[in-house]
Enzyme design. Sequence first.
Site, PDB file in Angstrom:
ATOM      1  N   GLU A 165     -18.515  24.024  -1.175  1.00  0.00           N
ATOM      2  CA  GLU A 165     -17.735  22.824  -0.814  1.00  0.00           C
ATOM      3  C   GLU A 165     -18.416  21.511  -1.205  1.00  0.00           C
ATOM      4  N   TYR A 167     -21.553  20.577  -0.631  1.00  0.00           N
ATOM      5  CA  TYR A 167     -22.612  20.102   0.262  1.00  0.00           C
ATOM      6  C   TYR A 167     -23.982  20.253  -0.422  1.00  0.00           C
ATOM      7  N   ARG A 215     -22.833  31.145   1.936  1.00  0.00           N
ATOM      8  CA  ARG A 215     -21.490  30.718   1.474  1.00  0.00           C
ATOM      9  C   ARG A 215     -21.622  30.112   0.090  1.00  0.00           C
ATOM     10  N   HIS A 253     -15.330  19.014  -1.701  1.00  0.00           N
ATOM     11  CA  HIS A 253     -14.455  18.123  -0.934  1.00  0.00           C
ATOM     12  C   HIS A 253     -13.908  16.990  -1.799  1.00  0.00           C
ATOM     13  N   GLN A 340      -2.505  18.877  10.302  1.00  0.00           N
ATOM     14  CA  GLN A 340      -2.166  17.695  11.099  1.00  0.00           C
ATOM     15  C   GLN A 340      -2.986  17.543  12.379  1.00  0.00           C
TER      16      GLN A 340
HETATM   17  P1  FAD Z   1      14.802  17.844  16.681  1.00  0.00           P
HETATM   18  O1  FAD Z   1      14.006  18.636  15.738  1.00  0.00           O
HETATM   19  O2  FAD Z   1      15.629  16.737  16.162  1.00  0.00           O
HETATM   20  O3  FAD Z   1      15.717  18.856  17.508  1.00  0.00           O
HETATM   21  C1  FAD Z   1      16.724  18.422  18.403  1.00  0.00           C
HETATM   22  C2  FAD Z   1      17.753  19.518  18.591  1.00  0.00           C
HETATM   23  O4  FAD Z   1      18.642  19.132  19.610  1.00  0.00           O
HETATM   24  C3  FAD Z   1      18.589  19.793  17.355  1.00  0.00           C
HETATM   25  O5  FAD Z   1      18.562  21.172  17.040  1.00  0.00           O
HETATM   26  C4  FAD Z   1      20.004  19.357  17.775  1.00  0.00           C
HETATM   27  O6  FAD Z   1      21.037  20.162  17.193  1.00  0.00           O
HETATM   28  C5  FAD Z   1      19.960  19.536  19.271  1.00  0.00           C
HETATM   29  N1  FAD Z   1      20.899  18.715  20.048  1.00  0.00           N
HETATM   30  C6  FAD Z   1      21.033  17.363  20.036  1.00  0.00           C
HETATM   31  N2  FAD Z   1      21.964  16.972  20.928  1.00  0.00           N
HETATM   32  C7  FAD Z   1      22.450  18.094  21.503  1.00  0.00           C
HETATM   33  C8  FAD Z   1      23.424  18.343  22.503  1.00  0.00           C
HETATM   34  N3  FAD Z   1      24.079  17.367  23.136  1.00  0.00           N
HETATM   35  N4  FAD Z   1      23.676  19.617  22.845  1.00  0.00           N
HETATM   36  C9  FAD Z   1      23.012  20.637  22.233  1.00  0.00           C
HETATM   37  N5  FAD Z   1      22.085  20.457  21.302  1.00  0.00           N
HETATM   38  C10 FAD Z   1      21.784  19.206  20.944  1.00  0.00           C
HETATM   39  N6  FAD Z   1       6.882  17.049  11.282  1.00  0.00           N
HETATM   40  C11 FAD Z   1       5.621  17.422  11.167  1.00  0.00           C
HETATM   41  O7  FAD Z   1       4.884  17.402  12.150  1.00  0.00           O
HETATM   42  N7  FAD Z   1       5.112  17.861   9.971  1.00  0.00           N
HETATM   43  C12 FAD Z   1       5.871  17.926   8.870  1.00  0.00           C
HETATM   44  O8  FAD Z   1       5.372  18.322   7.816  1.00  0.00           O
HETATM   45  C13 FAD Z   1       7.213  17.537   8.959  1.00  0.00           C
HETATM   46  N8  FAD Z   1       8.003  17.579   7.880  1.00  0.00           N
HETATM   47  C14 FAD Z   1       9.299  17.190   7.986  1.00  0.00           C
HETATM   48  C15 FAD Z   1      10.093  17.225   6.856  1.00  0.00           C
HETATM   49  C16 FAD Z   1      11.427  16.846   6.949  1.00  0.00           C
HETATM   50  C17 FAD Z   1      12.255  16.872   5.698  1.00  0.00           C
HETATM   51  C18 FAD Z   1      11.971  16.442   8.194  1.00  0.00           C
HETATM   52  C19 FAD Z   1      13.406  16.059   8.311  1.00  0.00           C
HETATM   53  C20 FAD Z   1      11.168  16.389   9.318  1.00  0.00           C
HETATM   54  C21 FAD Z   1       9.835  16.752   9.224  1.00  0.00           C
HETATM   55  N9  FAD Z   1       8.978  16.692  10.311  1.00  0.00           N
HETATM   56  C22 FAD Z   1       7.692  17.091  10.205  1.00  0.00           C
HETATM   57  C23 FAD Z   1       9.428  16.102  11.590  1.00  0.00           C
HETATM   58  C24 FAD Z   1       9.764  17.149  12.673  1.00  0.00           C
HETATM   59  O9  FAD Z   1      10.600  18.143  12.152  1.00  0.00           O
HETATM   60  C25 FAD Z   1      10.380  16.439  13.844  1.00  0.00           C
HETATM   61  O10 FAD Z   1       9.489  15.462  14.311  1.00  0.00           O
HETATM   62  C26 FAD Z   1      10.693  17.397  14.999  1.00  0.00           C
HETATM   63  O11 FAD Z   1      11.576  18.398  14.576  1.00  0.00           O
HETATM   64  C27 FAD Z   1      11.284  16.675  16.209  1.00  0.00           C
HETATM   65  O12 FAD Z   1      11.436  17.626  17.211  1.00  0.00           O
HETATM   66  P2  FAD Z   1      12.477  17.499  18.425  1.00  0.00           P
HETATM   67  O13 FAD Z   1      12.486  18.831  19.083  1.00  0.00           O
HETATM   68  O14 FAD Z   1      12.108  16.330  19.250  1.00  0.00           O
HETATM   69  O15 FAD Z   1      13.883  17.168  17.791  1.00  0.00           O
HETATM   70  P1  NAP Z   2       8.763   7.010   8.863  1.00  0.00           P
HETATM   71  O1  NAP Z   2       7.504   7.612   8.455  1.00  0.00           O
HETATM   72  O2  NAP Z   2       8.782   6.073  10.006  1.00  0.00           O
HETATM   73  O3  NAP Z   2       9.375   6.306   7.585  1.00  0.00           O
HETATM   74  C1  NAP Z   2      10.560   5.604   7.596  1.00  0.00           C
HETATM   75  C2  NAP Z   2      10.715   4.851   6.279  1.00  0.00           C
HETATM   76  O4  NAP Z   2      11.902   4.145   6.311  1.00  0.00           O
HETATM   77  C3  NAP Z   2       9.617   3.873   5.995  1.00  0.00           C
HETATM   78  O5  NAP Z   2       9.275   3.968   4.631  1.00  0.00           O
HETATM   79  C4  NAP Z   2      10.216   2.529   6.325  1.00  0.00           C
HETATM   80  O6  NAP Z   2       9.559   1.667   5.440  1.00  0.00           O
HETATM   81  C5  NAP Z   2      11.697   2.748   6.043  1.00  0.00           C
HETATM   82  N1  NAP Z   2      12.594   1.999   6.923  1.00  0.00           N
HETATM   83  C6  NAP Z   2      12.526   1.871   8.268  1.00  0.00           C
HETATM   84  N2  NAP Z   2      13.556   1.137   8.724  1.00  0.00           N
HETATM   85  C7  NAP Z   2      14.297   0.779   7.655  1.00  0.00           C
HETATM   86  C8  NAP Z   2      15.476   0.013   7.485  1.00  0.00           C
HETATM   87  N3  NAP Z   2      16.096  -0.534   8.530  1.00  0.00           N
HETATM   88  N4  NAP Z   2      15.955  -0.150   6.245  1.00  0.00           N
HETATM   89  C9  NAP Z   2      15.328   0.391   5.180  1.00  0.00           C
HETATM   90  N5  NAP Z   2      14.206   1.126   5.280  1.00  0.00           N
HETATM   91  C10 NAP Z   2      13.687   1.327   6.516  1.00  0.00           C
HETATM   92  O7  NAP Z   2       9.809   8.126   9.236  1.00  0.00           O
HETATM   93  P2  NAP Z   2      10.329   9.385   8.455  1.00  0.00           P
HETATM   94  O8  NAP Z   2       9.991   9.393   7.030  1.00  0.00           O
HETATM   95  O9  NAP Z   2      11.772   9.420   8.845  1.00  0.00           O
HETATM   96  O10 NAP Z   2       9.569  10.555   9.145  1.00  0.00           O
HETATM   97  C11 NAP Z   2       9.792  10.818  10.520  1.00  0.00           C
HETATM   98  C12 NAP Z   2       8.604  11.502  11.095  1.00  0.00           C
HETATM   99  O11 NAP Z   2       8.504  12.827  10.566  1.00  0.00           O
HETATM  100  C13 NAP Z   2       7.356  10.760  10.714  1.00  0.00           C
HETATM  101  O12 NAP Z   2       6.850  10.079  11.833  1.00  0.00           O
HETATM  102  C14 NAP Z   2       6.415  11.805  10.247  1.00  0.00           C
HETATM  103  O13 NAP Z   2       5.272  11.883  11.076  1.00  0.00           O
HETATM  104  C15 NAP Z   2       7.178  13.122  10.342  1.00  0.00           C
HETATM  105  N6  NAP Z   2       6.985  13.785   9.058  1.00  0.00           N
HETATM  106  C16 NAP Z   2       5.754  14.210   8.757  1.00  0.00           C
HETATM  107  C17 NAP Z   2       5.508  14.784   7.558  1.00  0.00           C
HETATM  108  C18 NAP Z   2       4.140  15.271   7.223  1.00  0.00           C
HETATM  109  O14 NAP Z   2       3.919  15.728   6.122  1.00  0.00           O
HETATM  110  N7  NAP Z   2       3.191  15.215   8.124  1.00  0.00           N
HETATM  111  C19 NAP Z   2       6.523  14.920   6.635  1.00  0.00           C
HETATM  112  C20 NAP Z   2       7.783  14.470   6.949  1.00  0.00           C
HETATM  113  C21 NAP Z   2       7.987  13.883   8.172  1.00  0.00           C
HETATM  114  P3  NAP Z   2       9.879   0.096   5.293  1.00  0.00           P
HETATM  115  O15 NAP Z   2      10.146  -0.374   6.688  1.00  0.00           O
HETATM  116  O16 NAP Z   2       8.646  -0.479   4.680  1.00  0.00           O
HETATM  117  O17 NAP Z   2      11.020   0.017   4.375  1.00  0.00           O
HETATM  118 FE1  SF4 Z   3      -4.322  23.189  11.525  1.00  0.00          FE
HETATM  119 FE2  SF4 Z   3      -2.656  24.296  13.286  1.00  0.00          FE
HETATM  120 FE3  SF4 Z   3      -1.685  23.032  11.125  1.00  0.00          FE
HETATM  121 FE4  SF4 Z   3      -2.941  25.407  10.931  1.00  0.00          FE
HETATM  122  S1  SF4 Z   3      -1.006  24.978  11.967  1.00  0.00           S
HETATM  123  S2  SF4 Z   3      -3.273  23.642   9.638  1.00  0.00           S
HETATM  124  S3  SF4 Z   3      -4.526  25.196  12.475  1.00  0.00           S
HETATM  125  S4  SF4 Z   3      -2.842  22.106  12.798  1.00  0.00           S
END
Ligand code: FAD
Ligand code: NAP
Ligand code: SF4
Length: 671
Positions: A165, A167, A215, A253, A340
Amino acid sequence: MSHYPHLMQPIDLGPLQLPNRVLMGSMHTNLEERGDWNRVAEFYAERARGGVGLMVTGGMAPNAEGGVFPGASGLFTAEDIVHHRMVTSRVHAAGGKIAMQILHAGRYAYGKDCVAPSAIRSPISPFRPTALDGMGIEKQIADIATAAARARDAGYDGVELMGSEGYFLNQFLVRHSNHRDDEWGGSYENRMRLPVEVMRRVRAMLGADFLVIFRLSLMDLVPDGSSWAEVVQLARAVQAAGANVLNTGIGWHEARVPTIATSVPRQAFSWLTGRLRPEVTIPVIASNRINTPEVAEAILATGEADMVSMARPLLADPDFVVKAQTGRAKQIAPCIACNQACLDHTFAGKTSSCLVNPRAGHETQLTITPTQVPRRIAVVGAGPAGLSAAITAAGRGHQVTLFDRADQIGGQLIYARAIPGKEEFHGLTDWFATMLVVSGVDLRLRCDVRPDDLVGYDEVIVATGVRPRDPQIPVYGGHVVTYPDLLSGRVSAGARVAVIGAGGIGFDVAEFLTTVHSPTLDLAAWRREWGVGDPAQSRGGLVTAAPEAAARQVWLLQRKAERPGKNLGRTTGWIHRAALKAKGVKMLSGVNYDQISDQGLHINFGPEQGAGQILPVDTVVLCAGQLSETGLAKALTAAHKPFHLIGGADVAAELDAKRAIDQGTRLGAAL
Ligand code: FAD
Ligand code: NAP
Ligand code: SF4
């Protein structure tokens, strides 16, 4: 017949016999530095109870200058030995075995006192190291040997010498970081003198009957790295100097090639371990992106290695081995390789934990015990927050009903797993599905819940998540879609696309739009994508990258003036930025949105930047953040019905699955 017969086969390492072939690789937890050794001991004891063959601790510094950062834990004093004894005795009482890793960071040490073969700063450190003189080198060797003796005194079952890595030991091996012209530099014989001498002195200090793992870096992935012939020469020399086992490492790294992130194919590097194995007579261990018993078993069954190293998978599930052994592999909480809560926390100085297992690193604090008062609990929303609350509460003996209006569980995770390079999220939703059944949750899909549906429950949990924010850009024509529409496959995009919002989702959507075939599912394609060759043909294994052509022309936009992707994951953001750059994605900051028309997206960069411009796109995808889905919560409040609010429904800003799962698990544990 035994489940995973190769994985569960005992192995004799000479000084130590193990019941199976699983090694928990070294991980820095940041717990030792907090001084709460009871917590450290419990972290390892829980994993020992889960049946892992051998664990290796996080890297322990042999002296102050070798610590990864000032104050990094090590084995310097008699008091340190007392702390470490607490760990080893707890592990032994739990029936486990544990080796201590000795890690000298060399020029990676984050401090002004860092030392190295030459005074060459690494690209990932602000500190220029001091080049050691002969006496300085002798001191480092002596300190490492002394640390090994202290590890034995502290009750460890072995030591691992960190030689990969990038080191300290690794830094002597290659001209990239070793420009010396004395007996420690120049020819390869001279450059490998230090690691071999360290191995020899550690063996001399410990005697024949104590386990020493070395390692070894199989592929450095840095310019002027080791050739394969040199790797083999070193492996044989280290064996001759007394190593019992060779563990393997991939990439320094500072390498600009991902080696453990989720987009790296599973067992991407085990072919190199397989190539090393016939060159030595001691056992070799494969590592990197091995996260299921199936993958581990296949590596052993095909003869690529004698053992497998899994580090993060043991954070995600301490019971990985015992579950695999007893036919419960589907119940293993999967490591999705997101970094994460583990590595991103480590680098931020926080306690390392796990996105899918918030108990990791918090074993003494977040306890989940059977309830004395079983209650009827309704959970609304089967995203990660609701799922975690439901399985935790039901696992404790509560009677849980989980509702979702969708026709499948997962919430936003369904969109995450559609992204090329995020296929591991399938494992997470599959695991949740299994655990709903195992814990006896009554799952009701296609139920759009209203307050009247929640009568008769003792507790109500609202986990209704988030919905996309509408950025309110005037639309006079054109094709405007939201990310859920696109990622669910309900709509498709044209040949030229603007993505509004460059957060985590905007980056993922740009990846989705530009990728034709996911390289994560095709090792040869992934190697072309990142320029990973063969160290037998090019030093360090680096070749020119040849990524697949982008499927579309994509513009990724944000209003902020800062660099797009600045707030992505600490250890993974660079990978996303590099991947999109390779696909020709144009990233624009400081953008103001005027309107969307049949001509495309009309933008400007402020009055001082002159007239605006029109991006001639066929489709605009909105990824402008999210808002809490509060309909149900508001209705319950209006009806004076008490409820718990978690996940995105609680706070949408900076929401991710890590927070959603943590919040759901903690509530499920508390009710
Ligand atoms: P949600 O995932 O939004 O789930 C809410 C659920 O409630 C839904 O299934 C919905 O159908 C249901 N619901 C809502 N209202 C009602 C109702 N009245 N009755 C019944 N059901 C209802 N996070 C990470 O940490 N790492 C990542 O790499 C990552 N990548 C992402 C990539 C993408 C493209 C997206 C879109 C998101 C990503 N996220 C990632 C974000 C992560 O998926 C969300 O932060 C997380 O799913 C939020 O969890 P939640 O349970 O609060 O809500
Ligand atoms: P986000 O990270 O808060 O990004 C939102 C984007 O929208 C920003 O680029 C913001 O930039 C823009 N934006 C906000 N308000 C706006 C407006 N009114 N008009 C136009 N642009 C606007 O949120 P997200 O991409 O929706 O992701 C949601 C969460 O999912 C994140 O918090 C993240 O942690 C999680 N997630 C994580 C991963 C991962 O790999 N770890 C991957 C996907 C999602 P400007 O305001 O500068 O335009
Ligand atoms: Fe790290 Fe857990 Fe994500 Fe695996 S799932 S990379 S152990 S945070």
